[in-house]
Design a protein around this motif. Structure first.
Motif, mmCIF file in Angstrom:
data_model
loop_
_atom_site.group_PDB
_atom_site.id
_atom_site.type_symbol
_atom_site.label_atom_id
_atom_site.label_comp_id
_atom_site.label_asym_id
_atom_site.label_seq_id
_atom_site.Cartn_x
_atom_site.Cartn_y
_atom_site.Cartn_z
ATOM 1 N N PRO A 130 -1.711 -4.809 21.398
ATOM 2 C CA PRO A 130 -0.486 -4.098 20.994
ATOM 3 C C PRO A 130 -0.107 -3.010 21.997
ATOM 4 C CG PRO A 130 -1.929 -4.389 19.118
ATOM 5 C CD PRO A 130 -2.712 -4.817 20.320
ATOM 6 N N GLU A 131 1.190 -2.829 22.179
ATOM 7 C CA GLU A 131 1.679 -1.901 23.200
ATOM 8 C C GLU A 131 1.230 -0.466 22.951
ATOM 9 O OE1 GLU A 131 5.825 -0.950 25.581
ATOM 10 O OE2 GLU A 131 5.885 -1.982 23.645
ATOM 11 N N THR A 132 1.282 0.008 21.705
ATOM 12 C CA THR A 132 0.869 1.379 21.447
ATOM 13 C C THR A 132 -0.597 1.584 21.769
ATOM 14 O OG1 THR A 132 0.536 0.778 19.117
ATOM 15 C CG2 THR A 132 2.599 1.865 19.693
ATOM 16 N N LEU A 133 -1.393 0.559 21.553
ATOM 17 C CA LEU A 133 -2.808 0.621 21.892
ATOM 18 C C LEU A 133 -2.985 0.684 23.403
ATOM 19 C CD1 LEU A 133 -5.660 0.494 20.654
ATOM 20 C CD2 LEU A 133 -5.554 -1.980 20.898
ATOM 21 N N ALA A 134 -2.235 -0.148 24.117
ATOM 22 C CA ALA A 134 -2.324 -0.166 25.579
ATOM 23 C C ALA A 134 -1.937 1.181 26.176
ATOM 24 C CB ALA A 134 -1.423 -1.270 26.137
ATOM 25 N N VAL A 135 -0.855 1.760 25.677
ATOM 26 C CA VAL A 135 -0.398 3.060 26.195
ATOM 27 C C VAL A 135 -1.426 4.142 25.898
ATOM 28 C CG1 VAL A 135 1.359 4.854 25.943
ATOM 29 C CG2 VAL A 135 2.043 2.441 26.050
ATOM 30 N N GLY A 136 -1.982 4.129 24.685
ATOM 31 C CA GLY A 136 -2.983 5.124 24.330
ATOM 32 C C GLY A 136 -4.214 5.031 25.202
ATOM 33 N N TRP A 137 -4.693 3.811 25.443
ATOM 34 C CA TRP A 137 -5.886 3.639 26.275
ATOM 35 C C TRP A 137 -5.643 4.042 27.722
ATOM 36 C CZ3 TRP A 137 -7.859 -1.859 24.502
ATOM 37 C CH2 TRP A 137 -8.423 -1.724 23.230
ATOM 38 N N THR A 193 3.805 6.505 -0.679
ATOM 39 C CA THR A 193 3.107 7.468 0.182
ATOM 40 C C THR A 193 2.605 6.799 1.449
ATOM 41 O OG1 THR A 193 2.439 8.813 -1.712
ATOM 42 C CG2 THR A 193 1.158 9.064 0.304
ATOM 43 N N VAL A 194 1.977 5.642 1.315
ATOM 44 C CA VAL A 194 1.459 4.928 2.487
ATOM 45 C C VAL A 194 2.605 4.444 3.370
ATOM 46 C CG1 VAL A 194 0.200 2.880 3.256
ATOM 47 C CG2 VAL A 194 -0.693 4.262 1.374
ATOM 48 N N SER A 195 3.663 3.943 2.748
ATOM 49 C CA SER A 195 4.806 3.472 3.524
ATOM 50 C C SER A 195 5.388 4.589 4.382
ATOM 51 C CB SER A 195 5.880 2.927 2.582
ATOM 52 O OG SER A 195 7.048 2.570 3.295
ATOM 53 N N ALA A 196 5.578 5.770 3.795
ATOM 54 C CA ALA A 196 6.133 6.900 4.547
ATOM 55 C C ALA A 196 5.180 7.353 5.641
ATOM 56 C CB ALA A 196 6.426 8.056 3.589
ATOM 57 N N ALA A 197 3.878 7.384 5.351
ATOM 58 C CA ALA A 197 2.905 7.849 6.332
ATOM 59 C C ALA A 197 2.806 6.902 7.524
ATOM 60 C CB ALA A 197 1.537 8.003 5.670
ATOM 61 N N VAL A 198 2.777 5.592 7.243
ATOM 62 C CA VAL A 198 2.622 4.606 8.306
ATOM 63 C C VAL A 198 3.907 4.456 9.111
ATOM 64 C CG1 VAL A 198 2.228 2.163 8.767
ATOM 65 C CG2 VAL A 198 0.794 3.357 7.116
ATOM 66 N N SER A 199 5.044 4.432 8.424
ATOM 67 C CA SER A 199 6.316 4.234 9.119
ATOM 68 C C SER A 199 6.634 5.401 10.045
ATOM 69 C CB SER A 199 7.449 4.052 8.103
ATOM 70 O OG SER A 199 7.224 2.930 7.292
ATOM 71 N N GLY A 200 6.177 6.595 9.712
ATOM 72 C CA GLY A 200 6.492 7.759 10.541
ATOM 73 C C GLY A 200 5.406 8.150 11.500
ATOM 74 N N PHE A 201 4.399 7.288 11.666
ATOM 75 C CA PHE A 201 3.252 7.636 12.515
ATOM 76 C C PHE A 201 2.996 6.497 13.479
ATOM 77 C CE2 PHE A 201 -1.394 8.195 13.229
ATOM 78 C CZ PHE A 201 -1.370 9.498 13.674
ATOM 79 N N PRO A 202 3.007 6.726 14.795
ATOM 80 C CA PRO A 202 2.850 5.623 15.749
ATOM 81 C C PRO A 202 1.466 5.019 15.773
ATOM 82 C CG PRO A 202 2.841 7.731 16.900
ATOM 83 C CD PRO A 202 3.195 8.033 15.454
ATOM 84 N N GLY A 203 0.475 5.736 15.271
ATOM 85 C CA GLY A 203 -0.897 5.212 15.311
ATOM 86 C C GLY A 203 -1.731 5.977 16.303
ATOM 87 N N GLY A 204 -2.861 6.517 15.868
ATOM 88 C CA GLY A 204 -3.708 7.312 16.761
ATOM 89 C C GLY A 204 -4.659 6.468 17.554
ATOM 90 N N PHE A 205 -4.148 5.460 18.262
ATOM 91 C CA PHE A 205 -5.019 4.538 18.955
ATOM 92 C C PHE A 205 -5.691 5.144 20.184
ATOM 93 C CE2 PHE A 205 -1.734 1.660 17.057
ATOM 94 C CZ PHE A 205 -2.531 1.231 16.025
ATOM 95 N N GLU A 206 -5.143 6.260 20.685
ATOM 96 C CA GLU A 206 -5.811 6.907 21.807
ATOM 97 C C GLU A 206 -7.166 7.461 21.383
ATOM 98 O OE1 GLU A 206 -3.275 9.849 19.636
ATOM 99 O OE2 GLU A 206 -3.034 7.834 20.451
#
Length: 320
Positions: A254-261, A301-314
């Motif tokens: 996934p792109e967000t994972l690639a950018v974080g790494w 709650t989960v929908s709002a949290a996930v939709s507004g958070f890119p993912g802490g993959f770094e």
């Protein structure tokens, strides 16, 4: 089979409402014992209720097999209406009594892939801590082979996956994720145009348990990438050091994972040499109608949290 609506209405609207809950619990759990645990009654009480239902409907409803209680044709036919009827009742009651997350001590359960757990657990945990400080969050491993069963039986409340589940589960698309090719900066392919021919000939590393693995496998098959990966691993966290130290391996992630790494590791990112539209990640909710007020809150709650958070993959960065 034509179902007599008056039979369904009689069960839902009469004093048999509790029996309807028993029916739905047995249907979804596939077990009298599990149904009893869900409804906080003994197995004997469940058996007595089932016997009464069988008499009133003139059908065995469930047959005992080695795999559990298998529904009859009549049970299969009336389940959707009975389930929907209980959902309406529970939501109506929840609107009157309300669900107060600030005082709830419930354990909410969500199934996530390894990536989902790394990327979104912090945001989900923070959102729950702010609104429901006494509630607990339990993350279960996302297993493709039994996810539909877990959601049907209510073993988990929610799940985030790119899978298309065949059941009539309520869902919401929470993320669309593109994919990129990642490799070490020391890999000679980093200085080469990533053509389809180059991609086909490269040594690939593959995460066996990735929830999107089946999507990528299908694209590979259509593009003639038929050779098995050079290395298969079980955990996403093992990829960064493996790629960083290799001069031959590539991975499609996934792109967000690639950018974080790439911020923490000597890795370079390249575009895919073939079309792969964004992979959609869906938030599914369990089918069981119990505790719909709490489930509605958890889903939102989960929908709002996930939709507004890119993912802490770094966060996947072991010192190189």
């Amino acid at each position: 089979m034509r179902i007599r609506t008056e039979i369904v209405k009689e069960v839902v609207d009469s004093s048999c409402a509790d029996l309807t809950r028993v029916f739905v619990a047995i249907y979804e759990s596939g077990s009298l014992t599990a149904a009893g645990r869900r409804l906080f009654v003994t197995q004997s009480a469940i058996s007595q209720s089932l016997a009464r239902l069988r008499r009133e409907l003139g059908d065995p409803l469930f047959e005992r097999t080695a795999q559990g209680m298998r529904p009859t044709a009549l049970a299969e036919a009336i389940y959707p209406e009975l389930h929907e009827g209980l959902s309406v009742i529970d939501r109506t009651l929840a609107a009157v009594t309300g669900f107060d997350p600030s005082t709830s001590e419930r354990t909410f359960r969500i199934a996530l892939s390894e990536l989902g757990e790394i990327g979104w657990s912090p945001a989900i945990g923070e959102a729950m801590a702010a609104a429901a400080p006494r509630a607990r969050l339990a993350v279960s491993a996302l297993r493709r082979e039994d996810l539909e069963e877990l959601l049907t039986r209510g073993s988990v409340d929610l799940a985030i996956t790119p899978m298309e589940l065949p059941g009539a589960f309520e869902r919401q698309t929470v993320k669309r994720e593109g994919y990129r090719v990642v490799m070490s900066a020391q890999n000679p392919l980093a200085e080469t145009e990533m053509t389809l021919e180059v991609y086909r000939g490269a040594r690939r590393v593959w995460v066996e348990g990735d929830s999107s693995a089946s999507v990528l496998a299908g694209v590979h098959a259509r593009q003639g990438v038929s050779d098995p990966p050079a290395i298969s691993v079980q955990h996403v966290a093992s990829l960064p050091p493996l790629l960083a130290r290799s001069t031959t391996l590539i991975a499609t992630i996934p792109e967000t994972l690639a950018v974080g790494w790439s911020r923490s590791w000597p890795l370079v990112i390249r575009d895919l040499p073939f079309a792969l539209g964004p992979v959609e990640l869906h938030l599914y909710r369990r089918r069981s109608p119990q505790h719909t007020g709490a489930l509605d809150w958890f889903f939102a709650t989960v929908s709002a949290a996930v939709s507004g958070f890119p993912g802490g993959f770094e966060g996947i960065h072991i010192a190189s």
